[in-house]
Structures are given as structure tokens and as C-alpha cells.
Design a protein around this motif. Structure first.
Motif, PDB file in Angstrom:
ATOM      1  N   ILE A 126       0.822  -1.211   0.000  1.00  0.00           N
ATOM      2  CA  ILE A 126       0.000   0.000   0.000  1.00  0.00           C
ATOM      3  C   ILE A 126       0.857   1.262   0.000  1.00  0.00           C
ATOM      4  CG2 ILE A 126      -0.221  -0.053   2.524  1.00  0.00           C
ATOM      5  CD1 ILE A 126      -2.799   1.263  -0.068  1.00  0.00           C
ATOM      6  N   GLY A 127       2.053   1.201   0.586  1.00  0.00           N
ATOM      7  CA  GLY A 127       2.933   2.370   0.581  1.00  0.00           C
ATOM      8  C   GLY A 127       3.304   2.798  -0.828  1.00  0.00           C
ATOM      9  N   LEU A 128       3.605   1.834  -1.694  1.00  0.00           N
ATOM     10  CA  LEU A 128       3.934   2.144  -3.086  1.00  0.00           C
ATOM     11  C   LEU A 128       2.724   2.732  -3.806  1.00  0.00           C
ATOM     12  CD1 LEU A 128       5.944  -1.098  -3.997  1.00  0.00           C
ATOM     13  CD2 LEU A 128       6.882   1.167  -3.490  1.00  0.00           C
ATOM     14  N   LEU A 129       1.542   2.196  -3.512  1.00  0.00           N
ATOM     15  CA  LEU A 129       0.326   2.685  -4.163  1.00  0.00           C
ATOM     16  C   LEU A 129      -0.004   4.112  -3.724  1.00  0.00           C
ATOM     17  CD1 LEU A 129      -1.883  -0.541  -3.862  1.00  0.00           C
ATOM     18  CD2 LEU A 129      -0.763   0.341  -5.921  1.00  0.00           C
ATOM     19  N   VAL A 130       0.109   4.377  -2.423  1.00  0.00           N
ATOM     20  CA  VAL A 130      -0.171   5.729  -1.929  1.00  0.00           C
ATOM     21  C   VAL A 130       0.811   6.721  -2.533  1.00  0.00           C
ATOM     22  CG1 VAL A 130      -0.146   7.224   0.110  1.00  0.00           C
ATOM     23  CG2 VAL A 130      -1.260   4.994   0.221  1.00  0.00           C
ATOM     24  N   GLY A 131       2.099   6.398  -2.482  1.00  0.00           N
ATOM     25  CA  GLY A 131       3.112   7.310  -3.016  1.00  0.00           C
ATOM     26  C   GLY A 131       2.900   7.626  -4.482  1.00  0.00           C
ATOM     27  N   SER A 132       2.565   6.605  -5.272  1.00  0.00           N
ATOM     28  CA  SER A 132       2.397   6.815  -6.713  1.00  0.00           C
ATOM     29  C   SER A 132       1.141   7.609  -7.045  1.00  0.00           C
ATOM     30  CB  SER A 132       2.366   5.469  -7.442  1.00  0.00           C
ATOM     31  OG  SER A 132       1.259   4.690  -7.018  1.00  0.00           O
ATOM     32  N   SER A 133       0.206   7.711  -6.090  1.00  0.00           N
ATOM     33  CA  SER A 133      -1.033   8.456  -6.342  1.00  0.00           C
ATOM     34  C   SER A 133      -0.885   9.954  -6.083  1.00  0.00           C
ATOM     35  CB  SER A 133      -2.160   7.915  -5.451  1.00  0.00           C
ATOM     36  OG  SER A 133      -1.972   8.307  -4.096  1.00  0.00           O
TER      37      SER A 133
END
Length: 404
Positions: A126-133
Motif C-alpha cells: 500500500i505504501g507504493l500505491l499511496v506514493g504513486s497516487s
């Protein structure tokens, strides 16, 4: 003493239910996460005096930081069926804040939100997903200054100088290398030690990646990324997200940007807009600095955080601040606290940080924190957390080393 008629502000500040019991006390229902960040929070009801340190501390949390990123996080979590009320649980914020582009949050509210994200999401990455958003708008006036800069090199310099106005979770140590820029990341002392290290780093690095792409309005990739933790189970996704070599188990976390990207002119570069935005950043920095310097508690907390072991008595604090020990004692009494309490809070924070983010054993941590022996440290740790060090690490997500 805090006035009774301010108890509603206390309720809003801590995101809890309050009920006045008497002239001097009230009952507070705290939403409190269990030790395991992915477990459900539970409600703890406790009675506190209105003149107690606990009541005083909740008022020091100031809404100083832009909350533009909340809408993106909400959109991302809604795809998993996670409600706004769950995302904001424990912050005291209304759901309408998610559509308010001018909302300002306290550091503590951000910590709670990110802990909620990590706990609620079913995606391990989820950290990668949040950052990329995320994009450059999350940083408000600093984002404006960066967008108006000459090139990426210039924009990153501005971001580094004014990083404290956007609640950066890391301090940067920037070094020029032969073919680019190497940025070492050191976790900021203000970040709650229970926030998962891997999750926090993923949000920050992927967020930085997304911001640079936003600035360039074209594809970007780091030259190299180094991480001071073991590869997670989904490590293969790092290559997909970062599109560059990623090294785990490094002595420190860092990223490298190549010269080719550093020298790229920004499509929205504008010297007039840059000066205007930079002046706004400067005023915001003055506001935050003013708040920090006028609060003796914050000054002492920063002294303790930044000077390992050399500040251990009220007299040494007074000497560092250039005032008398009597004045320090009086100023702390005005805040309904004392040096010993702040000193123990700092040792607790550092102990949790070492246990989450290092491979040090119990004996080494005890020595670093100034305990006379390991037994004294274990006793203090159990008083702080309700568990001994071994139990704590066995229940921690993503331990970096074997339990004590």
C-alpha cells in the motif's frame, strides 16, 4: 489550568468523546490502535485531570501542514471499500475535510491517518500505491515554488531548504557525485516510531518519484535506490514501480538522480512566480519556527532528540538554552510537565525507534539510552508499553531482526 469550557476543543483535538465529571476532571474515550497496526482499534475510557500533562499536550498539536494529499488517499482506499470515517478515525477531523483544498492538519493527525491507511488496506504494498497516487499539489506553496524553478536540481534544492513546512518524514543529506546527486534519508525525530518503516519509506520514495514526474511532465526514474531494510515479500514490485536498480539491506537509505534528469528545464519555470511562491514558503517557515521556539517543551524535546546522551539533566538543558535551571523548571511547570517526564518520553521514543529500525540488541539499546543495566531498561520498557522487549518485537509487524 485548562478551563472547563474548553473541553469541547479538547474533544476536537484528540478525536475522542469527552464528558465532564467535575470541576477538575473529565472522562475521555480514546480511539486507540492495538499494538499490531493491522488489528482493529479499540476504545479506552480514562479519567484525566484538566490540569494534567495529558490534557496540556493535546493543545500543543497545531494545524500547520497542508492536507492536499487526503483526497488522493481517500480515492485510493475507497477502491478497497474503506470508508472515510475509518480513514479519519482518531483524528477529530470531519469527513468534509477530504474535499477542502485549504485544510491544514497537525503532525499528529497525519501520523494517525497514515497508521490507519497501513492498518486498513489489504494490499501489502500500500505504501507504493499511496506514493504513486500523489502529485506536486500535495505540497501547497512549496509545490508552487518547485514547479516555477529552473530545473529539477533547483527544485530539489528548494524542497530541501523548506522541507519542514510540508512535514517531511525524513531529513536529507545531499551529496554531489560524479554523475548525479545522492540523497541520503534520515528518519525525522518527529515521526511516530510505531509507523511501519517500510510503509513510510515506500510512500516517501514513490511520492518523490511521482512529484518529479509531475514537475517534468514526462517519464522519470531514479538512477539507483538503496534501502536499509530486507526485501519484503513483494520486492519484485519495486522494479515495476521504480524502474531502476533497487538494493536492500544497505547501511542507509538513499536515492540517486542522474545528471540528465537534474538538468532538465521545467515546463512551468517562471522566475516571477518562483519569487512569489518562495516568499510564501519563507513566511510559512517563519510561522513554524516561531511556534517551535516559543514553546519550551518543544525546544527541550528537540534538544533531547538531537543530542544523544549529552542532555540528561535539567541543568544541562538550561545551559544549552542559555537560561537558568529555575527558569526552565518554571516554564515547564506552566505547561504542566517537568524535565524528568520529557526525558523519559524521549527515551521511550528512541527505544521504539531502535527496535523498529535497527538491528541493535537489548544490551546495546540500554547502553545508548543511558540505563545502568539491561534489567533497568527492561523494567522501564514494560512500564512504557505493557510488554517486555521480546514480547513487543514478537507482536511487531515487519521486525527487522530476531526478537530479543
Amino acid at each position: 489550568m485548562i478551563r472547563i469550557d474548553n473541553f469541547i476543543q479538547l474533544q476536537l483535538a484528540i478525536g475522542s468523546e469527552c464528558m465532564v465529571d467535575s470541576v477538575n476532571s473529565l472522562t475521555v474515550s480514546f480511539y486507540k490502535a492495538a499494538h499490531n497496526e493491522r488489528s482493529e482499534p479499540h476504545i479506552t475510557r480514562t479519567k484525566i485531570r484538566l490540569d494534567s500533562p495529558m490534557a496540556s499536550r493535546v493543545f500543543k498539536e497545531q494545524p500547520l501542514f497542508p492536507g492536499n494529499e487526503l483526497q488522493r488517499i481517500d480515492e485510493l482506499l475507497s477502491q478497497e471499500g474503506i470508508s472515510r470515517s475509518s480513514l479519519l478515525m482518531g483524528t477529530g477531523l470531519p469527513e468534509t475535510c477530504l474535499s477542502d483544498i485549504n485544510i491544514l492538519l497537525s503532525w499528529e493527525q497525519f501520523d494517525i491517518i497514515y497508521r490507519n491507511v497501513y492498518r486498513l488496506s489489504q494490499h501489502p504494498h500500500i505504501g507504493l500505491l499511496v506514493g504513486s497516487s500523489l502529485d506536486i499539489t500535495r505540497w501547497g506553496v512549496l509545490g508552487m515554488a518547485m514547479s516555477s524553478a529552473r530545473d529539477i536540481d533547483h527544485a530539489l534544492g528548494v524542497a530541501n531548504y523548506y522541507r519542514h513546512i510540508v512535514r517531511s518524514p525524513y531529513d536529507y543529506i545531499i551529496a554531489r557525485i560524479r554523475d548525479g546527486l545522492r540523497v541520503k534519508l534520515a528518519r525525522c525525530a518527529d515521526v511516530h516510531p510505531a509507523i511501519d518503516q517500510v510503509f513510510l519509506m515506500e510512500v516517501f520514495l514513490m511520492g518523490t518519484h511521482a512529484i518529479i514526474e509531475d514537475l517534468l511532465d514526462s517519464p522519470f526514474h531514479f538512477q539507483e535506490v538503496g534501502l536499509a531494510y530486507p526485501p519484503p515479500a513483494y520486492a519484485d514490485l519495486y522494479q515495476e514501480f521504480f524502474r531502476c536498480p533497487v538494493h536492500f539491506n544497505c547501511q542507509e537509505s538513499y536515492y540517486i538522480i542522474g545528471d540528465a534528469f537534474l538538468r532538465m528545464p521545467l515546463p512551468k519555470s517562471n522566475p516571477i512566480n518562483y519569487r512569489i511562491a518562495k516568499n510564501l514558503c519563507h513566511e510559512k517557515q517563519k510561522q513554524i519556527d516561531s511556534y517551535r521556539t516559543r514553546d519550551t517543551v518543544i525546544q527541550i524535546q528537540e534538544l533531547l532528540a538531537n543530542q544523544e546522551g549529552s542532555i540528561s539533566t535539567l541543568e544541562s538543558v538550561a545551559e544549552s538554552l542559555g537560561i537558568s535551571a529555575r527558569t526552565v523548571r518554571r516554564k515547564l511547570a506552566e505547561k504542566n510537565t517537568n524535565f524528568r517526564e520529557l526525558y523519559n518520553e524521549d527515551r521511550k521514543r528512541k527505544a521504539l525507534d531502535y527496535m523498529h529500525n535497527s538491528t541493535l540488541d537489548t544490551e546495546s539499546i540500554a547502553a545508548l539510552l543511558g540505563f545502568s543495566d539491561t534489567a533497568s531498561f527492561r523494567k522501564a520498557f514494560k512500564r512504557w508499553t505493557g510488554q517486555n522487549p521480546r514480547e513487543y518485537m514478537e507482536n511487531s509487524p515487519h521486525p527487522l531482526h530476531e526478537p530479543f
